[in-house]
Design a protein around this motif. Sequence first.
Motif, PDB file in Angstrom:
ATOM      1  N   LEU A  10       0.804  -1.283   0.020  1.00 34.16           N
ATOM      2  CA  LEU A  10       0.043  -0.068   0.133  1.00 34.16           C
ATOM      3  C   LEU A  10       1.044   1.475   0.081  1.00 34.16           C
ATOM      4  O   LEU A  10       0.570   2.117  -0.848  1.00 34.16           O
ATOM      5  N   VAL A  11       1.825   1.226   0.659  1.00 32.55           N
ATOM      6  CA  VAL A  11       2.760   2.287   0.686  1.00 32.55           C
ATOM      7  C   VAL A  11       3.566   2.637  -0.538  1.00 32.55           C
ATOM      8  O   VAL A  11       3.588   3.827  -1.267  1.00 32.55           O
ATOM      9  N   ILE A  12       3.884   1.519  -1.289  1.00 33.10           N
ATOM     10  CA  ILE A  12       4.533   1.622  -2.700  1.00 33.10           C
ATOM     11  C   ILE A  12       3.368   2.228  -3.562  1.00 33.10           C
ATOM     12  O   ILE A  12       3.653   2.865  -4.526  1.00 33.10           O
ATOM     13  N   GLN A  13       2.188   1.684  -3.437  1.00 33.22           N
ATOM     14  CA  GLN A  13       1.187   2.004  -4.489  1.00 33.22           C
ATOM     15  C   GLN A  13       1.059   3.439  -3.984  1.00 33.22           C
ATOM     16  O   GLN A  13       0.910   4.341  -5.112  1.00 33.22           O
ATOM     17  N   ALA A  14       0.684   4.003  -3.014  1.00 31.35           N
ATOM     18  CA  ALA A  14       0.554   5.392  -2.568  1.00 31.35           C
ATOM     19  C   ALA A  14       1.780   6.464  -3.253  1.00 31.35           C
ATOM     20  O   ALA A  14       1.488   7.259  -3.993  1.00 31.35           O
ATOM     21  N   ALA A  15       2.983   6.055  -3.230  1.00 29.40           N
ATOM     22  CA  ALA A  15       3.999   6.447  -3.824  1.00 29.40           C
ATOM     23  C   ALA A  15       3.530   6.865  -5.540  1.00 29.40           C
ATOM     24  O   ALA A  15       4.008   7.602  -6.086  1.00 29.40           O
ATOM     25  N   GLY A  16       3.522   5.445  -6.132  1.00 31.14           N
ATOM     26  CA  GLY A  16       3.195   5.420  -7.453  1.00 31.14           C
ATOM     27  C   GLY A  16       2.067   6.458  -7.835  1.00 31.14           C
ATOM     28  O   GLY A  16       2.246   6.899  -9.015  1.00 31.14           O
ATOM     29  N   ILE A  17       0.915   6.383  -7.046  1.00 30.65           N
ATOM     30  CA  ILE A  17      -0.124   7.190  -7.388  1.00 30.65           C
ATOM     31  C   ILE A  17       0.194   8.707  -7.362  1.00 30.65           C
ATOM     32  O   ILE A  17      -0.249   9.685  -8.302  1.00 30.65           O
ATOM     33  N   ALA A  18       0.829   9.189  -6.253  1.00 33.89           N
ATOM     34  CA  ALA A  18       1.063  10.634  -6.203  1.00 33.89           C
ATOM     35  C   ALA A  18       2.361  11.046  -7.404  1.00 33.89           C
ATOM     36  O   ALA A  18       2.178  12.121  -7.422  1.00 33.89           O
ATOM     37  N   LEU A  19       3.292  10.299  -7.782  1.00 41.87           N
ATOM     38  CA  LEU A  19       4.260  10.702  -8.549  1.00 41.87           C
ATOM     39  C   LEU A  19       3.992  11.551  -9.572  1.00 41.87           C
ATOM     40  O   LEU A  19       4.544  12.521  -9.883  1.00 41.87           O
ATOM     41  N   PRO A  20       3.031  11.335 -10.405  1.00 42.64           N
ATOM     42  CA  PRO A  20       2.635  12.223 -11.838  1.00 42.64           C
ATOM     43  C   PRO A  20       2.099  13.618 -11.198  1.00 42.64           C
ATOM     44  O   PRO A  20       2.282  14.457 -12.222  1.00 42.64           O
ATOM     45  N   ALA A  21       1.652  13.805 -10.197  1.00 38.42           N
ATOM     46  CA  ALA A  21       1.134  14.873  -9.641  1.00 38.42           C
ATOM     47  C   ALA A  21       2.272  15.749  -8.884  1.00 38.42           C
ATOM     48  O   ALA A  21       2.332  16.917  -8.763  1.00 38.42           O
ATOM     49  N   LEU A  22       3.441  14.924  -8.470  1.00 42.35           N
ATOM     50  CA  LEU A  22       4.423  15.695  -7.741  1.00 42.35           C
ATOM     51  C   LEU A  22       5.533  15.857  -8.652  1.00 42.35           C
ATOM     52  O   LEU A  22       6.281  17.046  -8.568  1.00 42.35           O
ATOM     53  N   ALA A  23       5.690  15.196  -9.843  1.00 41.47           N
ATOM     54  CA  ALA A  23       6.722  15.522 -10.784  1.00 41.47           C
ATOM     55  C   ALA A  23       6.418  14.990 -12.089  1.00 41.47           C
ATOM     56  O   ALA A  23       6.101  14.111 -12.535  1.00 41.47           O
ATOM     57  N   GLY A  24       6.001  16.106 -12.935  1.00 43.50           N
ATOM     58  CA  GLY A  24       5.262  15.897 -14.116  1.00 43.50           C
ATOM     59  C   GLY A  24       6.308  15.564 -15.383  1.00 43.50           C
ATOM     60  O   GLY A  24       6.225  16.088 -16.591  1.00 43.50           O
ATOM     61  N   THR A  25       7.223  14.574 -15.139  1.00 49.42           N
ATOM     62  CA  THR A  25       8.176  14.180 -16.139  1.00 49.42           C
ATOM     63  C   THR A  25       7.473  12.889 -16.709  1.00 49.42           C
ATOM     64  O   THR A  25       6.996  12.098 -16.149  1.00 49.42           O
ATOM     65  N   THR A  26       8.301  12.601 -17.865  1.00 51.01           N
ATOM     66  CA  THR A  26       7.977  11.310 -18.514  1.00 51.01           C
ATOM     67  C   THR A  26       8.649  10.205 -17.717  1.00 51.01           C
ATOM     68  O   THR A  26       7.845   9.134 -17.433  1.00 51.01           O
ATOM     69  N   ALA A  27       9.707  10.259 -17.095  1.00 52.56           N
ATOM     70  CA  ALA A  27      10.143   9.224 -16.447  1.00 52.56           C
ATOM     71  C   ALA A  27       9.470   8.964 -15.182  1.00 52.56           C
ATOM     72  O   ALA A  27       9.287   7.952 -14.585  1.00 52.56           O
ATOM     73  N   ALA A  28       8.913   9.980 -14.441  1.00 52.78           N
ATOM     74  CA  ALA A  28       8.037   9.846 -13.438  1.00 52.78           C
ATOM     75  C   ALA A  28       6.871   9.168 -13.656  1.00 52.78           C
ATOM     76  O   ALA A  28       6.252   8.355 -12.856  1.00 52.78           O
ATOM     77  N   ALA A  29       6.175   9.453 -14.707  1.00 45.69           N
ATOM     78  CA  ALA A  29       4.950   8.803 -15.150  1.00 45.69           C
ATOM     79  C   ALA A  29       5.027   7.438 -15.450  1.00 45.69           C
ATOM     80  O   ALA A  29       4.366   6.308 -14.978  1.00 45.69           O
ATOM     81  N   LEU A  30       6.240   7.123 -15.900  1.00 43.14           N
ATOM     82  CA  LEU A  30       6.573   5.472 -16.223  1.00 43.14           C
ATOM     83  C   LEU A  30       6.768   4.855 -14.966  1.00 43.14           C
ATOM     84  O   LEU A  30       6.534   3.565 -14.751  1.00 43.14           O
TER      85      LEU A  30
END
Length: 400
Positions: free
Chosen positions: A274-294
Amino acid sequence: MSAPSPWRHVAQAAAALAAGMGVGRFVYTPILPLMHAQAGLSAGAGANLATTNYAGYLVGALAGILSPALIRSRTVLRGSLLVLTATLAAMPLTHSAVLWGALRLLAGVASALVFVVAVGSLLHHLREHPPHLPGWAFGGVGAGIALSGLLVLALRSVADWRAAWWSAAALTAVLACGSWRLRPEDAPAVQPARRDTGPRTHRWFGALFVSYTLEGVGYIVAGTFLVAAIGQGSPGWVGSGAWVLVGLAAVPSSALWARLGHRFSRPGLLLAALVIQAAGIALPALAGTTAAALVSAVLFGATFLGVSTLALATGAHLRFPRSVALLTAGYSVGQILGPLVVAPLLHHGYHQALLLAALVVLAAAAAAAVLRIGFPHHMVVVRHTDPRRQRESTQDARPA
């Protein structure tokens, strides 16, 4: 005659889950941005369509719970696959939001019935086999997500949203053919009534129920809007490409988490996932880069099926009555609430919705942390043979 290979059963169930869930349910995610741009669908209307589909899923799941004969019926499986294919093919035939909602409602019911028949078949016919085999069948959901994402990615530059829906219907039809001969669960043998006195696990099951319901709220926001959110700040291919990665990461995830669940504490693994998933969901909102999205796509895909695998296995371990039915109902209600909760935030884009979803998943992780306190990892049934004590009691057996 030799027994049929369990891998054939795994392949048929995986095809059913790919059709019912991976395509029939989740193809809406990569098609949603196309409908925004080409069909005039607003963000709020998109959220409402998602909610309608999840409401249909809840209806189908409850039907399977209330009428167990449905999950043992090959006719129900085949009829649901046909209905699902037809509803996907009918989406481009109208521009009415009401009719779209009706089609997605029917698709949700059909998806749920396909799911319960396939899962019932897996748990029944593969119960004597290693647990990673059903895990690979659950990976069919990820395979369906990846295939549908590849379809939309290939079509987005040469066709419109209508072709995407028709292609999804064709893919569902192919997968339905692969699962057409899946053998459902057999009718249960009549057993004499017995009275069991199980362990008092209400405290732990309550924490598990809260955690899994909150996961339903949080994960479905990403499962519905991740592609659209990524597409806001990245090149056009990145959103659909990220959805393909979600599917590819999901394919082995259930088998992997099932294996880990036999070596490590399930509550601890649930907390980590669940902690890993929360980090994955938040990443595109916190860092709008292609790498963060992938990276976000890989983290989300690697955990959302794993969380379900661990939660349902934990409920079964606790021997709480009708644990799978209760957990599935809570999860389904959470999925209905998710798009409704974030709908007011969608006027400002999808990033705020993803951040709120990540916070909800962190709340689910907090409930999983409570689950770990004093969790009965090893439960031994003690049978009393004294005629005056014809009952069973269960006690927690801790390792030395």
